[in-house]
Scaffold this active site. Structure first.
Site, mmCIF file in Angstrom:
data_model
loop_
_atom_site.group_PDB
_atom_site.id
_atom_site.type_symbol
_atom_site.label_atom_id
_atom_site.label_comp_id
_atom_site.label_asym_id
_atom_site.label_seq_id
_atom_site.Cartn_x
_atom_site.Cartn_y
_atom_site.Cartn_z
ATOM 1 N N GLU A 192 0.827 -1.202 0.000
ATOM 2 C CA GLU A 192 0.000 0.000 0.000
ATOM 3 C C GLU A 192 0.862 1.253 0.000
ATOM 4 O O GLU A 192 0.578 2.225 -0.715
ATOM 5 C CB GLU A 192 -0.943 -0.015 1.211
ATOM 6 N N GLU B 213 -3.627 -10.720 3.453
ATOM 7 C CA GLU B 213 -4.628 -10.387 4.478
ATOM 8 C C GLU B 213 -5.621 -11.519 4.728
ATOM 9 O O GLU B 213 -6.015 -11.777 5.872
ATOM 10 C CB GLU B 213 -5.373 -9.115 4.071
#
Length: 263
Positions: A119, A139
């Site tokens: 990110e 994730e």
């Protein structure tokens, strides 16, 4: 350069001429991003883009760019849903400041570029990988969901389907495949050396041109087609008539400018 910067414990900053080198400095934690590091990014990128630097290289000490969210801190804090929502909003604040800085930010990647590390990397304008670099969004396997902008930036880079695949299955991208799907634009042996080379090239552009490239394009992507067309015309009117362009246009007219051609 001499710039009055806030004191940071997790990020080191140095300067080479008009280029700032910003390094994640938590090598023993694989440069995992804790809450303090995010606050340091916010503080630094509130100042650096307006300090006179002409380009920024984002790098890291140690073997890894960033393994993402500091999961140990997250586990130990016992955060509520509201607590973590506010943490995520600070991540968005930090990464928006990078993407919309108006100064070229070039990421020199190595090792893990995972989860929140991806990110962070996706908020920069150019991403350079070396042969050790790998990209992942694990994730799903950790019972988590992205909270630092991956659904916006990573999906924009590689497409929704690839991002969902990465999160569901733990798929890893590296090497030429990572370039081919859009994770990074360069694959080299020394990512920091290449980042500095590109930073020097970008720094030679007029500052107003770089500002438009490194902020206006992202803003226009958030607009309707009609609004983006108007905004582009306005920006072109401002940038393409700037005094700093005159000598460059004259050189083109006089056939003394460098030609655009493959090497």
């Amino acid at each position: 350069m001499k710039i009055d910067l806030p004191k940071t414990e997790n990020i080191a900053v140095e300067f080479e001429d008009e280029i700032a080198i910003v390094r994640l400095d938590r090598a023993t934690k694989r440069n995992a991003l804790n809450a303090d590091t995010i606050e340091e990014f916010i503080a630094l990128f509130s100042i650096l883009p307006r300090s006179g630097v002409k380009a920024i290289v984002l790098a890291a000490n140690g073997d890894h760019f960033s393994a993402g969210l500091d999961l140990v801190e997250h586990h130990n804090e016992g955060r509520s849903a509201a607590d973590f929502m506010h943490i995520c909003l600070r991540w968005h604040e930090a990464f928006n400041k990078i993407e919309y800085a108006g100064v070229p930010v070039i990421a020199a990647l190595k090792g893990a570029v995972v989860g929140g590390g991806l990110e962070l990397a996706s908020s920069t304008h150019i991403r350079i990988a070396d042969q050790s670099t790998y990209f992942a969004l694990p994730e799903g396997q950790r019972g988590l969901f992205t909270g630092g902008g991956a659904t916006i930036r990573v999906a924009d880079l590689v497409g929704k389907a690839r991002m969902i695949d990465m999160m569901l299955t733990g798929r890893i991208y590296k090497g030429q495949e990572a370039v081919d799907v859009g994770m990074c634009q360069y694959l080299v042996d020394d990512s920091e050396e290449k980042a500095m080379e590109l930073a020097r090239i970008a720094a030679s552009n007029p500052a107003l041109s770089n500002f438009a490239i490194c902020s206006a394009i992202s803003h226009m992507q958030n607009m309707s087609g009609l609004d983006a067309s108007y905004a582009e015309a306005v920006m072109a009117g401002i940038v393409n008539t700037q005094p700093a362009s005159e000598d460059r246009l004259a050189a083109f007219k006089n056939k003394t400018a460098n030609k655009v051609k493959p090497t």
